[in-house]
Design a protein around this motif. Structure first.
Motif, PDB file in Angstrom:
ATOM      1  N   THR A 146       0.813  -1.218   0.000  1.00  0.00           N
ATOM      2  CA  THR A 146       0.000   0.000   0.000  1.00  0.00           C
ATOM      3  C   THR A 146       0.845   1.266   0.000  1.00  0.00           C
ATOM      4  OG1 THR A 146      -0.114  -0.111   2.427  1.00  0.00           O
ATOM      5  CG2 THR A 146      -1.926  -1.114   1.179  1.00  0.00           C
ATOM      6  N   GLN A 147       2.168   1.115  -0.107  1.00  0.00           N
ATOM      7  CA  GLN A 147       3.030   2.284  -0.184  1.00  0.00           C
ATOM      8  C   GLN A 147       4.357   1.906  -0.822  1.00  0.00           C
ATOM      9  OE1 GLN A 147       4.824   3.826   3.413  1.00  0.00           O
ATOM     10  NE2 GLN A 147       4.344   1.956   4.536  1.00  0.00           N
ATOM     11  N   ASP A 148       5.057   2.912  -1.332  1.00  0.00           N
ATOM     12  CA  ASP A 148       6.370   2.707  -1.906  1.00  0.00           C
ATOM     13  C   ASP A 148       7.393   2.690  -0.780  1.00  0.00           C
ATOM     14  OD1 ASP A 148       8.614   2.496  -3.409  1.00  0.00           O
ATOM     15  OD2 ASP A 148       8.404   4.407  -4.462  1.00  0.00           O
ATOM     16  N   LEU A 149       7.980   1.508  -0.528  1.00  0.00           N
ATOM     17  CA  LEU A 149       8.897   1.369   0.591  1.00  0.00           C
ATOM     18  C   LEU A 149      10.239   2.026   0.337  1.00  0.00           C
ATOM     19  CD1 LEU A 149       8.195  -2.379   1.504  1.00  0.00           C
ATOM     20  CD2 LEU A 149       7.187  -0.326   2.501  1.00  0.00           C
ATOM     21  N   LEU A 209      -7.167 -17.496   2.974  1.00  0.00           N
ATOM     22  CA  LEU A 209      -5.744 -17.803   3.058  1.00  0.00           C
ATOM     23  C   LEU A 209      -4.991 -16.519   3.417  1.00  0.00           C
ATOM     24  CD1 LEU A 209      -3.343 -19.767   2.560  1.00  0.00           C
ATOM     25  CD2 LEU A 209      -3.349 -18.990   0.179  1.00  0.00           C
ATOM     26  N   THR A 210      -4.235 -16.571   4.511  1.00  0.00           N
ATOM     27  CA  THR A 210      -3.440 -15.422   4.944  1.00  0.00           C
ATOM     28  C   THR A 210      -2.009 -15.619   4.462  1.00  0.00           C
ATOM     29  OG1 THR A 210      -4.821 -15.166   6.911  1.00  0.00           O
ATOM     30  CG2 THR A 210      -2.705 -14.037   6.903  1.00  0.00           C
ATOM     31  N   VAL A 211      -1.510 -14.664   3.682  1.00  0.00           N
ATOM     32  CA  VAL A 211      -0.202 -14.779   3.042  1.00  0.00           C
ATOM     33  C   VAL A 211       0.630 -13.551   3.404  1.00  0.00           C
ATOM     34  CG1 VAL A 211       1.049 -15.008   0.861  1.00  0.00           C
ATOM     35  CG2 VAL A 211      -1.192 -16.091   1.142  1.00  0.00           C
ATOM     36  N   LEU A 212       1.894 -13.789   3.721  1.00  0.00           N
ATOM     37  CA  LEU A 212       2.855 -12.717   3.959  1.00  0.00           C
ATOM     38  C   LEU A 212       3.688 -12.550   2.695  1.00  0.00           C
ATOM     39  CD1 LEU A 212       4.211 -10.733   6.026  1.00  0.00           C
ATOM     40  CD2 LEU A 212       5.829 -12.594   6.503  1.00  0.00           C
ATOM     41  N   HIS A 213       3.605 -11.386   2.065  1.00  0.00           N
ATOM     42  CA  HIS A 213       4.353 -11.152   0.834  1.00  0.00           C
ATOM     43  C   HIS A 213       5.851 -11.197   1.121  1.00  0.00           C
ATOM     44  CE1 HIS A 213       5.760  -9.097  -2.840  1.00  0.00           C
ATOM     45  NE2 HIS A 213       4.657  -9.581  -3.387  1.00  0.00           N
ATOM     46  N   ALA A 214       6.608 -11.868   0.268  1.00  0.00           N
ATOM     47  CA  ALA A 214       8.030 -12.085   0.534  1.00  0.00           C
ATOM     48  C   ALA A 214       8.833 -10.796   0.483  1.00  0.00           C
ATOM     49  CB  ALA A 214       8.593 -13.092  -0.467  1.00  0.00           C
ATOM     50  N   ASP A 215       8.491  -9.876  -0.416  1.00  0.00           N
ATOM     51  CA  ASP A 215       9.284  -8.656  -0.578  1.00  0.00           C
ATOM     52  C   ASP A 215       8.794  -7.519   0.313  1.00  0.00           C
ATOM     53  OD1 ASP A 215      10.894  -9.902  -2.433  1.00  0.00           O
ATOM     54  OD2 ASP A 215       9.610  -9.340  -4.120  1.00  0.00           O
ATOM     55  N   THR A 216       7.519  -7.231   0.263  1.00  0.00           N
ATOM     56  CA  THR A 216       6.990  -6.074   0.984  1.00  0.00           C
ATOM     57  C   THR A 216       6.610  -6.397   2.418  1.00  0.00           C
ATOM     58  OG1 THR A 216       4.707  -6.527   0.274  1.00  0.00           O
ATOM     59  CG2 THR A 216       6.081  -5.192  -1.190  1.00  0.00           C
ATOM     60  N   ARG A 217       6.474  -7.691   2.758  1.00  0.00           N
ATOM     61  CA  ARG A 217       6.026  -8.152   4.077  1.00  0.00           C
ATOM     62  C   ARG A 217       4.636  -7.592   4.402  1.00  0.00           C
ATOM     63  NH1 ARG A 217      10.160 -11.288   6.337  1.00  0.00           N
ATOM     64  NH2 ARG A 217      11.234 -11.935   4.433  1.00  0.00           N
ATOM     65  N   TYR A 218       3.834  -7.464   3.367  1.00  0.00           N
ATOM     66  CA  TYR A 218       2.452  -7.031   3.539  1.00  0.00           C
ATOM     67  C   TYR A 218       1.605  -8.277   3.799  1.00  0.00           C
ATOM     68  CZ  TYR A 218      -1.934  -4.560   2.588  1.00  0.00           C
ATOM     69  OH  TYR A 218      -3.180  -4.001   2.689  1.00  0.00           O
ATOM     70  N   VAL A 219       0.726  -8.208   4.791  1.00  0.00           N
ATOM     71  CA  VAL A 219      -0.145  -9.330   5.143  1.00  0.00           C
ATOM     72  C   VAL A 219      -1.413  -9.252   4.304  1.00  0.00           C
ATOM     73  CG1 VAL A 219      -1.404 -10.475   6.993  1.00  0.00           C
ATOM     74  CG2 VAL A 219       0.788  -9.402   7.482  1.00  0.00           C
ATOM     75  N   ILE A 231       5.466 -13.989  -4.789  1.00  0.00           N
ATOM     76  CA  ILE A 231       6.050 -14.970  -3.875  1.00  0.00           C
ATOM     77  C   ILE A 231       5.629 -14.598  -2.463  1.00  0.00           C
ATOM     78  CG2 ILE A 231       8.187 -15.992  -3.005  1.00  0.00           C
ATOM     79  CD1 ILE A 231       9.500 -15.152  -5.631  1.00  0.00           C
ATOM     80  N   GLY A 232       5.124 -15.553  -1.728  1.00  0.00           N
ATOM     81  CA  GLY A 232       4.653 -15.281  -0.378  1.00  0.00           C
ATOM     82  C   GLY A 232       4.789 -16.479   0.529  1.00  0.00           C
ATOM     83  N   TYR A 233       4.473 -16.255   1.785  1.00  0.00           N
ATOM     84  CA  TYR A 233       4.541 -17.297   2.816  1.00  0.00           C
ATOM     85  C   TYR A 233       3.137 -17.495   3.389  1.00  0.00           C
ATOM     86  CZ  TYR A 233       9.547 -16.372   2.612  1.00  0.00           C
ATOM     87  OH  TYR A 233      10.840 -16.199   2.180  1.00  0.00           O
ATOM     88  N   PRO A 234       2.541 -18.676   3.221  1.00  0.00           N
ATOM     89  CA  PRO A 234       1.210 -18.928   3.784  1.00  0.00           C
ATOM     90  C   PRO A 234       1.268 -19.012   5.308  1.00  0.00           C
ATOM     91  CG  PRO A 234       2.093 -20.926   2.800  1.00  0.00           C
ATOM     92  CD  PRO A 234       3.066 -19.840   2.481  1.00  0.00           C
ATOM     93  N   ILE A 235       0.702 -18.025   5.967  1.00  0.00           N
ATOM     94  CA  ILE A 235       0.781 -17.937   7.423  1.00  0.00           C
ATOM     95  C   ILE A 235      -0.350 -18.701   8.104  1.00  0.00           C
ATOM     96  CG2 ILE A 235       0.833 -16.352   9.375  1.00  0.00           C
ATOM     97  CD1 ILE A 235       3.317 -16.291   7.619  1.00  0.00           C
TER      98      ILE A 235
END
Length: 307
Positions: free
Chosen positions: A204-207, A234-244, A223-227
């Motif tokens: 939601t923002q430019d890091l 399905l709750t996923v943590l984005h690999a790059d931005t770490r956005y849930v 690419i993400g991590y299924p939390i």
């Protein structure tokens, strides 16, 4: 008529400290549990890239997986540490080890050593060799100061006696702490490459600009991590931005397990496979290649053949 002298019963020995000030077993368990809880909280904080909002979201989504997953991702270091540590302390305290326990000690050391990745076993062996050098230095100064007539040197010699045999503990703990901090942002679950029907908000923002401005970025492949996972969501943590992200299960077209080279530890063959002469081949490809492969797939269509 005199009343009997009723004095309170002394507390159990396990609940109090020994007369020499040593910590009791109950206090040791309490301190160890608190330390593990603190490490798990620090791990979630690192995976969330030091965002308290994301940390809270991860903790609420998966409070149980954190403990088991954190131990699992560090199995590469835990297995050789158990193997070499068992041998070290069995030799160090051999006078106290009952003869019937030696077969069990050898089995534990052999199984964990054979299951340890070869490259990680060599790193732990380097720690043990360093500890042996430290032990030789401690023994040298302990004998030298014991023969001295200076009381201060004699006291230092007694202090070194208490340190003897524990150098591998401190060096091993320092090595594990370094590895823990070096991989603090590595999630405790396997990475997956996702292809969804439509798009999902991955940021939601430019890091990169450091300004807290709204900048929504939707993607259909990431690419993400299924939390956490239920039948509907399905709750996923984005690999790059770490956005849930919370994605409906019906929107997920394809999800393939892969290895994220930027976060996860590099795999290696265990010692038993090395002794057999086998070569190591990871069953999971680099996530970047899997994501490139999913770019050739149309949503709703079968997986294409990769040539």
């Amino acid at each position: 008529m005199s009343t009997p002298d009723v004095s309170p019963a002394p507390p159990p020995v396990a609940e109090t400290r020994d007369q020499d000030g040593r910590i009791s077993s109950r206090e040791l368990v309490a301190v160890g549990s608190s330390l593990l809880l603190l490490l798990f909280l620090i791990k979630i904080y690192g995976v969330a890239r030091y965002s308290l909002t994301t940390t809270t979201a991860l903790l609420a989504a998966t409070p149980v997986q954190v403990a088991l997953g954190t131990v699992t991702i560090y199995a590469y270091y835990i297995l050789p540490a158990i193997a070499l540590g068992t041998i070290w302390f069995a030799i160090r305290y051999r006078a106290r080890v009952q003869p019937a326990l030696w077969p069990l000690i050898l089995i534990v050391a052999a199984v964990t050593a054979l299951a340890s990745p070869y490259s990680y076993l060599r790193r732990c062996l380097a720690v043990v060799l360093t500890a042996l050098c430290v032990e030789l230095v401690i023994r040298h100064f302990r004998h030298r100061w014991a023969r001295s007539s200076d009381e201060r040197l004699i006291k230092r010699g007694h202090t070194l006696t208490g340190w003897q045999g524990l150098s591998v503990v401190y060096l091993g703990a320092a090595a594990l702490a370094f590895q823990f901090m070096n991989s603090l942002d590595a999630p405790w679950v396997s990475a997956q490459a996702f292809l969804i029907n439509g798009t999902a908000v991955t940021s939601t923002q430019d890091l990169g600009d450091g300004v807290n401005d709204l900048q929504v970025r939707p993607e259909s492949r990431f690419i993400g991590y299924p939390i956490a996972e239920t039948e509907e969501w399905l709750t996923v943590l984005h690999a790059d931005t770490r956005y849930v992200m919370r994605i409906p299960q019906s929107a997920v077209d394809t999800r393939l397990t892969c290895h994220n080279e930027f976060d996860q530890l590099a795999g290696d063959q265990p010692l038993v496979e090395k002794l057999k002469g086998h070569t190591y081949s990871s069953p999971n490809l680099d996530c970047r290649k899997v994501l490139e492969y999913l770019g050739r797939k149309q949503p709703g269509q079968p997986l294409p053949t990769w040539n």
